[in-house]
Structures are given as C-alpha cells and as structure tokens.
Design a protein around this motif. Sequence first.
Motif, PDB file in Angstrom:
ATOM      1  N   ASN A  83       0.841  -1.196   0.000  1.00 33.90           N
ATOM      2  CA  ASN A  83       0.000   0.000   0.000  1.00 33.90           C
ATOM      3  C   ASN A  83       0.878   1.248   0.000  1.00 33.90           C
ATOM      4  O   ASN A  83       1.327   1.713   1.049  1.00 33.90           O
ATOM      5  N   ASP A  84       1.113   1.805  -1.184  1.00 37.23           N
ATOM      6  CA  ASP A  84       1.946   3.004  -1.252  1.00 37.23           C
ATOM      7  C   ASP A  84       1.214   4.224  -0.708  1.00 37.23           C
ATOM      8  O   ASP A  84       1.844   5.225  -0.348  1.00 37.23           O
ATOM      9  N   ALA A  85      -0.121   4.147  -0.607  1.00 37.14           N
ATOM     10  CA  ALA A  85      -0.866   5.249   0.004  1.00 37.14           C
ATOM     11  C   ALA A  85      -0.518   5.374   1.486  1.00 37.14           C
ATOM     12  O   ALA A  85      -0.483   6.482   2.036  1.00 37.14           O
ATOM     13  N   PHE A  86      -0.245   4.249   2.145  1.00 36.43           N
ATOM     14  CA  PHE A  86       0.209   4.282   3.541  1.00 36.43           C
ATOM     15  C   PHE A  86       1.565   4.985   3.632  1.00 36.43           C
ATOM     16  O   PHE A  86       1.782   5.843   4.489  1.00 36.43           O
ATOM     17  N   ARG A  87       2.464   4.612   2.740  1.00 36.41           N
ATOM     18  CA  ARG A  87       3.789   5.248   2.722  1.00 36.41           C
ATOM     19  C   ARG A  87       3.671   6.760   2.556  1.00 36.41           C
ATOM     20  O   ARG A  87       4.295   7.538   3.284  1.00 36.41           O
ATOM     21  N   ASP A  88       2.847   7.172   1.589  1.00 33.47           N
ATOM     22  CA  ASP A  88       2.710   8.602   1.315  1.00 33.47           C
ATOM     23  C   ASP A  88       2.093   9.338   2.509  1.00 33.47           C
ATOM     24  O   ASP A  88       2.505  10.461   2.845  1.00 33.47           O
ATOM     25  N   ALA A  89       1.105   8.696   3.150  1.00 30.10           N
ATOM     26  CA  ALA A  89       0.464   9.326   4.310  1.00 30.10           C
ATOM     27  C   ALA A  89       1.447   9.468   5.465  1.00 30.10           C
ATOM     28  O   ALA A  89       1.449  10.486   6.179  1.00 30.10           O
ATOM     29  N   ALA A  90       2.293   8.456   5.661  1.00 26.14           N
ATOM     30  CA  ALA A  90       3.285   8.521   6.735  1.00 26.14           C
ATOM     31  C   ALA A  90       4.289   9.646   6.482  1.00 26.14           C
ATOM     32  O   ALA A  90       4.674  10.381   7.402  1.00 26.14           O
ATOM     33  N   ARG A  91       4.696   9.811   5.238  1.00 27.82           N
ATOM     34  CA  ARG A  91       5.633  10.883   4.905  1.00 27.82           C
ATOM     35  C   ARG A  91       5.016  12.256   5.191  1.00 27.82           C
ATOM     36  O   ARG A  91       5.665  13.148   5.755  1.00 27.82           O
ATOM     37  N   LYS A  92       3.766  12.413   4.785  1.00 30.22           N
ATOM     38  CA  LYS A  92       3.105  13.700   5.005  1.00 30.22           C
ATOM     39  C   LYS A  92       2.974  14.003   6.492  1.00 30.22           C
ATOM     40  O   LYS A  92       3.105  15.155   6.925  1.00 30.22           O
ATOM     41  N   GLY A 152      -5.238  11.644   7.334  1.00 28.18           N
ATOM     42  CA  GLY A 152      -4.877  10.687   6.295  1.00 28.18           C
ATOM     43  C   GLY A 152      -4.145   9.482   6.851  1.00 28.18           C
ATOM     44  O   GLY A 152      -4.394   8.343   6.445  1.00 28.18           O
ATOM     45  N   LEU A 153      -3.247   9.720   7.810  1.00 27.84           N
ATOM     46  CA  LEU A 153      -2.507   8.609   8.398  1.00 27.84           C
ATOM     47  C   LEU A 153      -3.436   7.704   9.200  1.00 27.84           C
ATOM     48  O   LEU A 153      -3.286   6.472   9.185  1.00 27.84           O
ATOM     49  N   ALA A 154      -4.400   8.287   9.896  1.00 22.98           N
ATOM     50  CA  ALA A 154      -5.345   7.482  10.674  1.00 22.98           C
ATOM     51  C   ALA A 154      -6.098   6.512   9.778  1.00 22.98           C
ATOM     52  O   ALA A 154      -6.302   5.340  10.127  1.00 22.98           O
ATOM     53  N   GLU A 155      -6.502   6.982   8.608  1.00 22.78           N
ATOM     54  CA  GLU A 155      -7.209   6.106   7.672  1.00 22.78           C
ATOM     55  C   GLU A 155      -6.332   4.933   7.254  1.00 22.78           C
ATOM     56  O   GLU A 155      -6.794   3.791   7.158  1.00 22.78           O
ATOM     57  N   ARG A 156      -5.043   5.201   7.029  1.00 25.39           N
ATOM     58  CA  ARG A 156      -4.136   4.128   6.600  1.00 25.39           C
ATOM     59  C   ARG A 156      -3.853   3.159   7.745  1.00 25.39           C
ATOM     60  O   ARG A 156      -3.772   1.945   7.538  1.00 25.39           O
ATOM     61  N   LEU A 157      -3.726   3.683   8.962  1.00 24.26           N
ATOM     62  CA  LEU A 157      -3.473   2.813  10.111  1.00 24.26           C
ATOM     63  C   LEU A 157      -4.648   1.881  10.379  1.00 24.26           C
ATOM     64  O   LEU A 157      -4.479   0.785  10.930  1.00 24.26           O
ATOM     65  N   LEU A 158      -5.837   2.294   9.984  1.00 27.51           N
ATOM     66  CA  LEU A 158      -7.031   1.474  10.180  1.00 27.51           C
ATOM     67  C   LEU A 158      -7.296   0.530   9.010  1.00 27.51           C
ATOM     68  O   LEU A 158      -8.349  -0.101   8.945  1.00 27.51           O
ATOM     69  N   GLY A 159      -6.342   0.450   8.075  1.00 24.90           N
ATOM     70  CA  GLY A 159      -6.461  -0.551   7.020  1.00 24.90           C
ATOM     71  C   GLY A 159      -6.917  -0.044   5.675  1.00 24.90           C
ATOM     72  O   GLY A 159      -7.212  -0.847   4.787  1.00 24.90           O
ATOM     73  N   SER A 160      -7.002   1.266   5.492  1.00 25.44           N
ATOM     74  CA  SER A 160      -7.393   1.836   4.193  1.00 25.44           C
ATOM     75  C   SER A 160      -8.700   1.228   3.693  1.00 25.44           C
ATOM     76  O   SER A 160      -8.782   0.654   2.606  1.00 25.44           O
TER      77      SER A 160
END
Length: 447
Positions: free
Chosen positions: A404-413, A424-432
């Motif tokens: 999931n590159d969207a997780f990577r991008d959210a973590a960077r932001k 955005g990061l919360a959404e990725r941490l919860l599994g997108s």
Amino acid sequence: MRRPILTAGRPEPLGASLDATGANFAVFSHHASAIELCLFSPDGAREIARLPLPERTGAIWHGHVKGLKAGALYGFRAHGVWAPDQGHRFNPAKLLLDPYARGYAGVFDPLSPLLFGHDPAKGDAIASPTDSAPALPKCVLTAAPPPVPAKERPRTPWERTVFYEAHPKGLTMRHPGVPEALRGTYEALGCPAILDHLRDLGVTAVELLPVHALMDDDRLLRMGLSNYWGYNTIGFFAPEQRYFGPNGAKGLRETIRALHGAGIEVILDVVYNHTAEGDQRGPTLSFRGLDNASYYRLQQGGARRYVNDTGCGNTLNTGHPFVLRMVLDSLRWWVQAYGVDGFRFDLATALAREEHGFDCHGGFLDALRQDPVLAEVKLIAEPWDIGPGGYRLGGFPAPFAEWNDAFRDAARKFWRREPHAAQGLAERLLGSAGLFDGAGRRAWSSV
C-alpha cells in the motif's frame, strides 16, 4: 565417453528429473522444429554429446538418458526459423538454459558477444553462427530434496504478521555477530545473532529480496557496477549462487529451517514479470531461444519488438498456459522444496494483464487462488506496473494482500507535518477501508 543411450522418455515432469536408471528431460517449445540435449564435461568446458530429443508429445519434447547421475551438466539447443518479424528467434548455435533447472555451474559473461542470437553490431536481421556455450553457465542435474514438512511452518496469522524486508547479502554483510566467513551468505541469515535481532524487533516474517538466479545487466557492468538488488531473473527454480555459503543451495534450506525454528516466516520477493534477456537487443539465454513467441508478450503488428509493461525490456506471457504453468511450478517448488511461507509479486499488474487489460479474475490470479499448495501461503501483490491502466491498488482479489503506497505517502506527510496529515494517516493505520473494504477483504490486505 560412449555415446549415451537415449530413449523416448516421458513428457512429465518438465525439466530434468532423475530416476533409478538415469535422467528424463522434458522441455516445452510449441514452435521449434527440433530440440537437442547437450551434455558437458564435469568442468563444463567441453560439449561431450549432442542428442536430439527423440519424442514430441504435444508441445513437449522429451527423452531419457540411461546412466546419467546427479551433478551432470547439460543445456539445450533449439532448431527452427530465425524470423524476428514473426516473433521467432531460433538459433541452434546458442546453448540454452533449461527453464526448470534447479542449479547452474559456472557464471555468466554478460559482456560476451557470444550470448547474443544475432550480431549486436549488425542488428537482428541475421542469426549469429557463433557457439555461446563458453559464455553461459551449464545446468546441473539435481535430485529433488525431500519436501519440507508442513508442521515446521510457523503459520503466523495475517493480523499478527510483522514484515522485515531484507537483502539476502546486505542484512548480514557487516554484522559483527556473524562469523566473517559467513557474512553475506544464505547461512548467515540463520545465525543466532540475526535471529535474536529479528525477534528483538518483534519481526514475524522476513521478506527476502530476490533470491532466484539472476544475471548482471551488461549496462551496469560497463559502468563498473553490478545488479545488487537482484530484479533480473533468468532461472525461476535455482537460487542465486552469489549468496552461497559453504553448503550451497542446502544452506538456504537450512537457514529457512532455522528461521522457522525461531518462529519467523520467510517470504520471497519474486520477479515473474520479465527476464534477464531484455528487449530485442538482448542476449539469448533460455526462453528467447526455446520459443520466443510463446514465452514473451510481443507487440501486435510488430512481433520483432516486445511489450514492455515492466520497464525492463520484456514481459513474460503469463497468458500462455505453459508459461503460467512454469510460474506455478516454480512457486510450488519453493514452497515444497525450501519451505517458503509466501511470496511478494513484483509488478503484479503485469502478471494479471490479459489481452483486454488488467483482470482481477484472469488466468494468473485464478490459477494461484485455486492451487491447493499455494492456498496455504501468504500472497502479496505489488499492485502496479508501467503498462496501460497499471496502477491497481485495491484491485486484487482475496486472499491477496497488497503493498500500500498510500500508507507510505500518508506517513511521509505526517512526519513532514503537512496540513491534515493526521487524518490521512489514521485512515491508513485502520487498514485503508476505502481501498480494501470490499469482496470480503480484511484490514490486513493493506501492507
């Protein structure tokens, strides 16, 4: 040497297989007019026999050589037309690796002009008459090891899995707790210092960058470099020799067993989307010489050139039943013979693209999902390539997980403290969920 006794043999299994009386050889080629088995001296320097495979069953050429033992060196030569405009590049002057070879003797010479089916200085209109055997490793006739017992596998549930991506050499090359003689080898990965390090981190699965046999790119060698990362496969059944320690391929099996003993699974990063043969200007090592028009996707209306959805010069034709079978046979081999616990598929979109485009219910994905051996291991897709419609994050079916590159991008932001990054990061941490919450997919589908 007396001329070997050659009989019809069997069309199954593909590759070279030992039995009580010798060895059976079976190789796929739909378009060849003849296939020859070449046997070599123990040092690989001399071709000591050239034997036309006597039988063809469907598209499989086969024969049995009496008295042949484990350790024998061999290769193939394929006869047929040299017609690049029609997609055919047969050249019996070129020794070819068995696609099912389990090991090689010798090393590639990627800078040698001998490896090319044509004269690189004159283009590919005319086939080269020069023998390539001096510049090519030889296949090693290898007995299959006993299957790894299923009870040895950790079988960590997905929701408790913590991956650690590691280079098979880089992880241990400078580790002070690894004996110096073993650093950078397969055996080093199973040393107590490495196992303790991984357990201390809470790791449950090591994802090894490619360990399939590879060839360095000639472009890199001309720059004084080598292919460190390993995404240039030429043999899907053989482990890469540059990581061998004292025990060779056995050392990799022993290391996987040691990792299992520590409760750590082993995931392989696998590259079935292209091969080291490159585009139409590349060398003839195996697939191109055996049946170019079957093994590769060729451009419509211009079969001299390759579809390049991978950015690496060619794209394997997993839409062909025998190419798909080779991939499945390879995956099962690594599960059963080495004990591998799963696979991360490099540029997986290229594998799942049919003639009409990406298909989440296409042949490749359906074949993997129905296979009883592969149903027991973890399957992870890198959901993109550079082909049309190549970005497919969230588009693979269960039981696949996806990088999931969207997780990577959210973590960077988030770390950059960009506006609204926490949401955005919360959404990725919860599994997108917006990407993966459908068709019965679980939160762990996002890797």
